[in-house]
Design an enzyme around this catalytic site. Structure first.
Site, PDB file in Angstrom:
ATOM      1  N   ARG A 125     -76.036  39.943  26.306  1.00 32.32           N
ATOM      2  CA  ARG A 125     -77.197  40.797  26.045  1.00 32.32           C
ATOM      3  C   ARG A 125     -77.832  40.556  24.682  1.00 32.32           C
ATOM      4  O   ARG A 125     -79.052  40.379  24.581  1.00 32.32           O
ATOM      5  CB  ARG A 125     -76.798  42.290  26.131  1.00 32.32           C
ATOM      6  N   THR A 126     -77.030  40.558  23.630  1.00 31.83           N
ATOM      7  CA  THR A 126     -77.630  40.501  22.290  1.00 31.83           C
ATOM      8  C   THR A 126     -78.336  39.166  22.087  1.00 31.83           C
ATOM      9  O   THR A 126     -79.479  39.120  21.636  1.00 31.83           O
ATOM     10  CB  THR A 126     -76.540  40.709  21.217  1.00 31.83           C
ATOM     11  N   LYS A 138     -66.715  21.289  12.495  1.00 32.15           N
ATOM     12  CA  LYS A 138     -66.239  20.301  11.506  1.00 32.15           C
ATOM     13  C   LYS A 138     -65.796  20.981  10.224  1.00 32.15           C
ATOM     14  O   LYS A 138     -65.521  20.332   9.232  1.00 32.15           O
ATOM     15  CB  LYS A 138     -67.367  19.312  11.187  1.00 32.15           C
ATOM     16  N   ARG A 194     -73.966  36.714  14.829  1.00 34.67           N
ATOM     17  CA  ARG A 194     -72.768  37.422  15.317  1.00 34.67           C
ATOM     18  C   ARG A 194     -71.554  36.639  14.857  1.00 34.67           C
ATOM     19  O   ARG A 194     -71.493  35.418  15.013  1.00 34.67           O
ATOM     20  CB  ARG A 194     -72.755  37.554  16.836  1.00 34.67           C
ATOM     21  N   HIS A 203     -72.707  47.042  14.585  1.00 35.15           N
ATOM     22  CA  HIS A 203     -73.612  46.355  15.527  1.00 35.15           C
ATOM     23  C   HIS A 203     -74.924  47.161  15.463  1.00 35.15           C
ATOM     24  O   HIS A 203     -75.264  47.894  16.396  1.00 35.15           O
ATOM     25  CB  HIS A 203     -72.982  46.378  16.918  1.00 35.15           C
TER      26      HIS A 203
HETATM   27  N1   CP Z   1     -73.745  45.043  24.070  1.00 34.19           N
HETATM   28  C1   CP Z   1     -73.521  43.801  23.615  1.00 34.19           C
HETATM   29  O1   CP Z   1     -73.447  43.561  22.406  1.00 34.19           O
HETATM   30  O2   CP Z   1     -73.403  42.869  24.612  1.00 34.19           O
HETATM   31  P1   CP Z   1     -73.128  41.327  24.368  1.00 34.19           P
HETATM   32  O3   CP Z   1     -71.758  41.219  23.761  1.00 34.19           O
HETATM   33  O4   CP Z   1     -73.236  40.711  25.728  1.00 34.19           O
HETATM   34  O5   CP Z   1     -74.153  40.805  23.408  1.00 34.19           O
END
Ligand code: CP
Length: 311
Positions: free
Chosen positions: A60-61, A90, A111, A139
């Protein structure tokens, strides 16, 4: 008058957001929804480039940031299918990776498994860093889309009873959303097994804010009064002892029977992915908001990208 205070700013933590800033982002996200529904996209960010740098899996993100940039006419450098295919494999450091990507991109979404990594990246990069999840830390863009979803679904953020269920210890979306909800007059109910309780430091923050708060192990204690049921996955990837994970996984499952005890006007949310916490039979219940929540993620990320890029 709503003011864009995000130009060239990093988005690292929900602590950067007060109610005025939230109102600004929600108003822009709402506009983005109307624009996409009317015309699919526009050229607001034409010529601008986003680097999506994901050291951990995401559906999603990563996809919603890419879709957000493309619907605004911009382009994406997608390092989302595994950093093993980049020079990270590397041994390149995060500092060097972001200083490289900023040579090509106007904004970087990151991320990373380590708490504080987005902050470290922001120290080195000269373009805005947007935190897309730093380990068990925060998040923030998920919390923004979660709060936006509550606002869109229920029409207010005041006076709500919000119950959070599942892995409250490791669930960074829970941590970030809890911090945002503290700006409003809400009641919070935390439902988890003993070993997955909300971290004490965060619970103390909630108490210091004089929020009406209670903890329980049982969904039955909260379901009748909840306006929002925010369900989360047990975060297997954060456990060092897999036997402990096996003990608590599958502890909760929201079923039609449980939903029959809930208010008619309430919403069930989940940041997704789910691994059994909400039965598929709940999906057609109009109160099941989790896929609408997914779509709101794109609108919120469109609003954030436009805002940090000064548009
Ligand atoms: N909700 C969320 O962060 O989903 P993903 O881990 O798929 O990005």
């Amino acid at each position: 008058m709503l003011v864009n205070s995000f130009i060239n700013q990093d988005i690292i933590s929900v602590t950067q957001f007060d109610p005025a800033k939230l109102e600004y982002i929600f108003a822009r996200a709402h506009e983005m929804r109307q624009m996409v529904e009317a015309q699919n996209g526009n050229d607001l960010l034409k010529g601008r480039v986003l680097a999506c740098l994901f050291y951990e899996p995401s559906t999603r993100t990563s996809s919603s940031f890419i879709a957000a940039m493309e619907r605004l006419g911009g382009s994406v450098i997608p390092i989302t299918q595994g950093v093993q295919f980049s020079s990270v494999s590397k041994g390149e450091t995060l500092a060097d990776t972001v200083r490289t990507l900023e040579q090509y991109a106007d904004v970087i979404v990151l991320r990373h498994p380590d708490v504080g990594s987005a902050h470290v990246a922001a120290e080195y990069a000269h373009v805005p860093i947007i935190n897309a999840g730093d380990g068990a830390g925060e998040h923030p863009t998920q919390a923004l889309l979660d709060l936006f979803t509550i606002w869109e679904e229920l029409g207010t953020l005041e006076g709500l009873k919000v119950a959070m269920v599942g892995d409250l210890r490791n669930g960074r979306t829970v941590h970030s959303l809890t911090k945002l909800l503290m700006h409003y007059n809400v009641s919070l109910r935390f439902v988890s097994p003993e070993i997955l309780r909300l971290p004490l430091t965060l619970m103390n923050e909630v108490i210091d804010h004089k929020i009406d708060v209670r903890e329980t192990h049982d969904v039955a204690d909260v379901i009748k009064n909840a306006d929002v049921l925010y369900v989360t996955r047990v975060q297997k990837e954060r456990f060092t002892d897999l036997a402990q994970y096996e003990e608590v996984k599958g502890h909760y499952e929201i079923t039609p029977e449980i939903m029959s005890q809930a208010k008619q006007k309430m919403v069930v949310m989940h940041p997704l992915p789910r691994v059994g916490e909400i039965h598929y039979a709940v999906d057609n219940d109009p109160r099941a908001a989790y896929f609408r929540q997914v779509k709101n993620g794109m609108y919120i990320r469109m609003a954030l990208l436009a805002s940090v890029l000064g548009k």
